[in-house]
Design a protein around this motif. Structure first.
Motif, PDB file in Angstrom:
ATOM      1  N   GLU A 370       0.828  -1.200   0.000  1.00  0.00           N
ATOM      2  CA  GLU A 370       0.000   0.000   0.000  1.00  0.00           C
ATOM      3  C   GLU A 370       0.868   1.258   0.000  1.00  0.00           C
ATOM      4  N   PHE A 371       0.590   2.137  -0.959  1.00  0.00           N
ATOM      5  CA  PHE A 371       1.328   3.386  -1.118  1.00  0.00           C
ATOM      6  C   PHE A 371       0.341   4.554  -1.088  1.00  0.00           C
ATOM      7  N   VAL A 372       0.822   5.712  -0.672  1.00  0.00           N
ATOM      8  CA  VAL A 372       0.013   6.929  -0.662  1.00  0.00           C
ATOM      9  C   VAL A 372       0.811   8.053  -1.315  1.00  0.00           C
ATOM     10  N   ILE A 373       0.095   8.963  -1.919  1.00  0.00           N
ATOM     11  CA  ILE A 373       0.731  10.103  -2.584  1.00  0.00           C
ATOM     12  C   ILE A 373      -0.005  11.379  -2.185  1.00  0.00           C
ATOM     13  N   LEU A 374       0.761  12.379  -1.799  1.00  0.00           N
ATOM     14  CA  LEU A 374       0.215  13.705  -1.515  1.00  0.00           C
ATOM     15  C   LEU A 374       0.588  14.613  -2.677  1.00  0.00           C
ATOM     16  N   ALA A 375      -0.417  15.125  -3.374  1.00  0.00           N
ATOM     17  CA  ALA A 375      -0.196  16.062  -4.486  1.00  0.00           C
ATOM     18  C   ALA A 375      -0.665  17.442  -4.052  1.00  0.00           C
ATOM     19  N   VAL A 386      -5.516  13.091 -14.532  1.00  0.00           N
ATOM     20  CA  VAL A 386      -4.239  13.089 -15.264  1.00  0.00           C
ATOM     21  C   VAL A 386      -3.159  12.383 -14.451  1.00  0.00           C
ATOM     22  N   ILE A 387      -3.090  12.726 -13.154  1.00  0.00           N
ATOM     23  CA  ILE A 387      -2.084  12.091 -12.280  1.00  0.00           C
ATOM     24  C   ILE A 387      -2.361  10.602 -12.137  1.00  0.00           C
ATOM     25  N   LYS A 388      -3.635  10.258 -11.960  1.00  0.00           N
ATOM     26  CA  LYS A 388      -4.013   8.856 -11.785  1.00  0.00           C
ATOM     27  C   LYS A 388      -3.630   8.031 -13.018  1.00  0.00           C
ATOM     28  N   ASN A 389      -3.905   8.538 -14.186  1.00  0.00           N
ATOM     29  CA  ASN A 389      -3.572   7.817 -15.414  1.00  0.00           C
ATOM     30  C   ASN A 389      -2.059   7.694 -15.596  1.00  0.00           C
TER      31      ASN A 389
END
Length: 451
Positions: A370-375, A386-389
């Motif tokens: 499991e990973f998380v990203i803060l944009a 766009v980021i998800k793709n």
């Protein structure tokens, strides 16, 4: 009537261990007792008629002149301390008892050499200061700055360098340099050559203009200042040699001594323990904040950065996004190819994720796959897709690992502030639920396409 014995005209002040000095109003020596030669290295006739201030260590001259003004105004100075430069270039600590004689218009003072006492006090203070610095917040550079202050107090060495040696890479670096060399000068390799020698031998060095050519080839120093004095002490830890301390005297009238070499060696022992402690604390701090496999921020650090980002987003009324993702069928990778291959896959995924985001964003691993990203600073909700793709495309490319070539797909969920939550818990929860919804939809499509 008993005859009065003849008494030779002895100067009884010559029997004193302390030096007696008489100085006129203008600051010139009028009289200096015989003990001055032992204390200052000068014979009395070499000091008489000379300005007192010329013999004082430059760093103490202003303070000394201020004390002289107070004495001339009638103040008695029974325990004033300063430093003098001996004839041989050594530094001596003096405690003065002085007063002004108005009737004679002279200043009378008694000088006592307290160098050994000051040295002992300074060594105790050095141990305390270095230990305190090792246990204080801050990185190694902050530690080296404190050590520099300690060394300067002990040895009057404003020119100071710390060399650190990486035995595995056989590399020497100078993370702390306070010295007069210009990086473009041909002499800039001189400290490196000297420190490498000390690290190789494990022995401290005292180099003077008279001995330096005998220890190192003279050609090495053709471009450098030959008048400098050098002290170098190795920094040894329980795990081996980790570097060296180097101090330089740029004053031609001052000379380091064997006692100074022993002092620096004493300091280097304390420094070695301090560096080891700083490194240990740094490792523990890193382990508390970063994932050991992927070197990404862990849950604790990610949440801390998310909290800070939310403070800024609220203040500036901007959006941010939190992505939550895992890898479909990751368990099968571990079961089929082993956990070592699974770890290689996770590391590769972390690298690809880091390439998908900006420097201002944060990628974290919060457990398992499991990973998380803060944009930060999302301008439009459409930016999220766009980021998800971009993430999906990057992670779906084949992985060439040591024991397998794999293709694996991510399930990704996203939450946008402030639409989907006001705080970090709400946003993480929403993104997690969105990820599982995406996983269900993917599984449903997979079943439909394979009846």
């Amino acid at each position: 009537m008993k005859a009065t014995p003849h008494v030779p005209p002895y100067n009884f002040t010559d029997l004193l261990l302390d030096a007696v000095c008489v100085v006129d109003r203008d600051g010139y020596f009028l009289f200096v007792s015989a003990a001055s030669e032992k204390i200052f290295g000068y014979k009395p006739d070499e000091m008489i008629g000379k300005p007192m201030i010329d013999f004082v260590y430059p760093g103490d001259r202003d303070r000394t002149l201020n004390a002289v003004t107070e004495i001339l105004n009638g103040e008695h100075k029974p325990h004033f301390e300063n430093r003098y430069v001996r004839k041989d270039g050594k530094i001596v600590h003096i405690m003065w008892s002085a007063r002004w004689s108005e009737s004679e218009q002279v200043r009378v003072a008694v000088a006592r050499d307290v160098t050994e006492r000051k040295r002992s006090e300074s060594m105790q203070a050095a141990v305390y200061a270095i230990s305190e610095a090792a246990n204080s917040p801050g990185n190694l550079n902050a530690l080296f700055q404190r050590i520099h202050a300690v060394v300067d107090d002990l040895l009057l060495a404003t020119n100071f360098m710390v060399g650190l040696y990486d035995a595995e890479k056989n590399e020497l670096s100078f993370p702390y340099c306070a010295h007069p060399y210009n990086d473009t000068s041909p002499s800039n390799r001189v400290p490196e050559i000297i420190v490498k020698q000390v690290i190789h031998t494990g022995r401290s060095l005292l180099l003077t203009p008279e001995t330096i050519a005998a220890v190192f080839p003279a050609l090495v120093f053709e471009a450098g200042p030959k008048t400098l004095n050098w002290l170098i002490a190795p920094i040894k830890s329980t795990n081996g040699m980790i570097g060296a301390l180097l101090v330089m005297s740029s004053d031609n009238n001052m000379r380091f001594t064997e006692q100074d070499r022993e002092l620096l060696q004493f300091v280097s022992i304390q420094v070695a323990a301090a560096i080891e402690r700083k490194r240990m604390l740094s490792r523990l701090e890193y382990m508390a904040q970063f994932d050991q496999l992927t070197h990404l921020p862990n849950r604790t650090l990610f949440l801390d950065r998310l909290q800070n980002a939310l403070i800024i987003a609220r203040r500036e009324q901007k959006m941010l996004a939190v992505f939550y993702l895992d890898l479909d069928k990751f368990k099968q990778v571990n079961d089929t190819f082993g956990h070592a291959t699974g770890d290689q896959l996770l590391y590769a995924v972390s690298h690809r994720l880091s390439l998908c985001v900006r420097e201002s964003d944060t990628v974290g691993r919060i457990g398992g796959d499991e990973f998380v990203i803060l944009a930060n600073h999302i301008k439009h909700t459409g930016d999220v897709d766009v980021i998800k793709n971009k993430i999906r495309a990057a992670l779906s490319q084949p992985y060439n690992l040591e024991k397998a070539q794999l293709q694996i797909f991510p399930s990704i969920g996203c939450a946008i502030y402030p639409d989907h939550g006001e705080n970090e818990s709400e946003l993480i929860h929403y993104a997690d639920c969105a990820m599982y919804q995406a996983k269900k939809e993917q599984m449903s499509l997979s079943v439909t396409s394979n009846p």
